[in-house]
Design an enzyme around this catalytic site. Structure first.
Site, PDB file in Angstrom:
ATOM      1  N   ALA A 178       2.862   8.395   1.752  1.00 17.94           N
ATOM      2  CA  ALA A 178       1.701   7.782   1.098  1.00 17.94           C
ATOM      3  C   ALA A 178       0.969   8.804   0.250  1.00 17.94           C
ATOM      4  O   ALA A 178       0.487   8.499  -0.841  1.00 17.94           O
ATOM      5  CB  ALA A 178       0.756   7.191   2.143  1.00 17.94           C
ATOM      6  N   ASP A 230       3.486   1.693  -4.164  1.00 15.57           N
ATOM      7  CA  ASP A 230       2.313   2.373  -3.618  1.00 15.57           C
ATOM      8  C   ASP A 230       1.495   3.025  -4.732  1.00 15.57           C
ATOM      9  O   ASP A 230       0.272   3.042  -4.700  1.00 15.57           O
ATOM     10  CB  ASP A 230       2.727   3.450  -2.615  1.00 15.57           C
ATOM     11  CG  ASP A 230       3.202   2.882  -1.286  1.00 15.57           C
ATOM     12  OD1 ASP A 230       2.761   1.774  -0.922  1.00 15.57           O
ATOM     13  OD2 ASP A 230       4.008   3.545  -0.611  1.00 15.57           O
ATOM     14  N   LYS A 288      10.835   6.112   3.908  1.00 13.26           N
ATOM     15  CA  LYS A 288      10.657   5.999   2.455  1.00 13.26           C
ATOM     16  C   LYS A 288      11.486   7.010   1.665  1.00 13.26           C
ATOM     17  O   LYS A 288      11.882   6.740   0.528  1.00 13.26           O
ATOM     18  CB  LYS A 288       9.183   6.151   2.082  1.00 13.26           C
ATOM     19  CG  LYS A 288       8.316   4.976   2.497  1.00 13.26           C
ATOM     20  CD  LYS A 288       6.887   5.174   2.037  1.00 13.26           C
ATOM     21  CE  LYS A 288       6.006   4.005   2.444  1.00 13.26           C
ATOM     22  NZ  LYS A 288       4.628   4.149   1.955  1.00 13.26           N
TER      23      LYS A 288
END
Length: 291
Positions: free
Chosen positions: A138, A110, A74
């Site tokens: 996350a 997210d 990511k």
């Protein structure tokens, strides 16, 4: 004439069990779209995370409409993109790429996914003092979401002290001084005793990483517990928390709402997030609902 055929994929490590293909393709089928969602697993390909740039370029050249990006790519993918949404830039992490006129544009769903899930599942909980366990990709997203939702202060706890400190500093820059702090796991007993709630954003509790992320005795009925893990939907942490009377939120909502936001970016069509939430419950083998 509106486009009705799409090729998308997911790049990450160990993604064989991912529910993303079924989640996206089910919604596409209901909308009468031809939609193929491919898994591009770097473990299966035998390439390192740093190869994500080559994989993105190959997908663009092969005619993909977009990609989802997951652990551990990511952050690594950012330098290979042509542009970033404001959200992705603030976060320093991308989980969705849209190919537009030959350009690769990075987004992060997210943040919006967790915010939508939290607002739906824990709408009235206090947000003065929030503890977050986990400062990875996350973790960065859910910390941004929690502060966006109105949390007064988020304390980021991570075994990697530098990572927790870096995230807290980034949050302070974005939301204002004093909105974030950082700590090491040995301080969890004191932090949780005074906290309104905890957001859990580590892999502990996943099928491959069973168990509790901290001792059960640190939970107390006045604490709400929000989980990022969604396979299984009921982690040991949630099961233990519910048993003592904590308000809880499973990770299914975040998974469904971030997928809905990505689907919208890929197709330009409006997804039915409620249907996708029901899909998550069915696909993960349980009904995803706040308790």
């Amino acid at each position: 004439m509106a486009k009705d055929s799409f090729l998308v994929g997911l790049i990450g490590a160990g993604i064989g069990p991912s529910l993303s293909p079924a989640l996206h393709e089910r919604e596409a089928d209901r909308q009468g779209l031809r939609y193929l969602y491919r898994l591009i697993d770097i473990d299966v390909l035998g390439v390192p995370p740093e190869a994500v740039g080559d994989l993105v370029r190959s997908a663009r050249d092969l005619g993909f409409d977009g990609l989802n990006i997951t652990h551990p790519c990511k952050q690594l993918v950012i330098e290979h993109l042509d542009a970033l949404s404001a959200q992705a830039e603030a976060l320093g992490a991308v989980n969705t790429i849209v190919f537009e006129d030959g350009r690769a544009v990075g987004h992060n769903t997210d943040v919006t996914g967790f915010a939508a899930s939290f607002a739906r599942g824990l709408p009235d909980v206090p947000l003065e003092r929030v503890v977050q366990l986990g400062a990875g990709g996350a973790g960065a997203a859910v910390a941004h979401a929690t502060l966006t939702l109105g949390a007064e202060r988020v304390t980021v706890v991570d075994a990697l002290a530098d990572r927790a400190a870096a995230l807290a500093a980034s949050l302070d820059r974005h939301f204002g001084a004093g909105r974030a702090a950082h700590a090491t796991p040995d301080l969890l007993p004191r932090l949780l005793a005074d906290a309104d709630g905890i957001v859990h954003a580590t892999p502990t509790g996943m099928a491959a990483h069973p168990g509790l992320p901290f001792p059960a005795e640190l939970l107390h009925p006045g604490l709400w517990v929000a989980e990022v893990v969604y396979r299984p939907l009921e982690t040991e942490l949630l099961r233990t928390a519910r048993a003592i009377g904590c308000a809880t939120l499973d990770g299914g909502g975040m998974a469904a709402f971030q997928a809905a936001d990505a689907f919208r970016l890929f197709t330009g069509r409006e997804p039915d997030a409620a249907r996708m939430l029901a899909d998550i419950g069915e696909l993960a083998g349980a009904v995803s609902a706040p308790k």
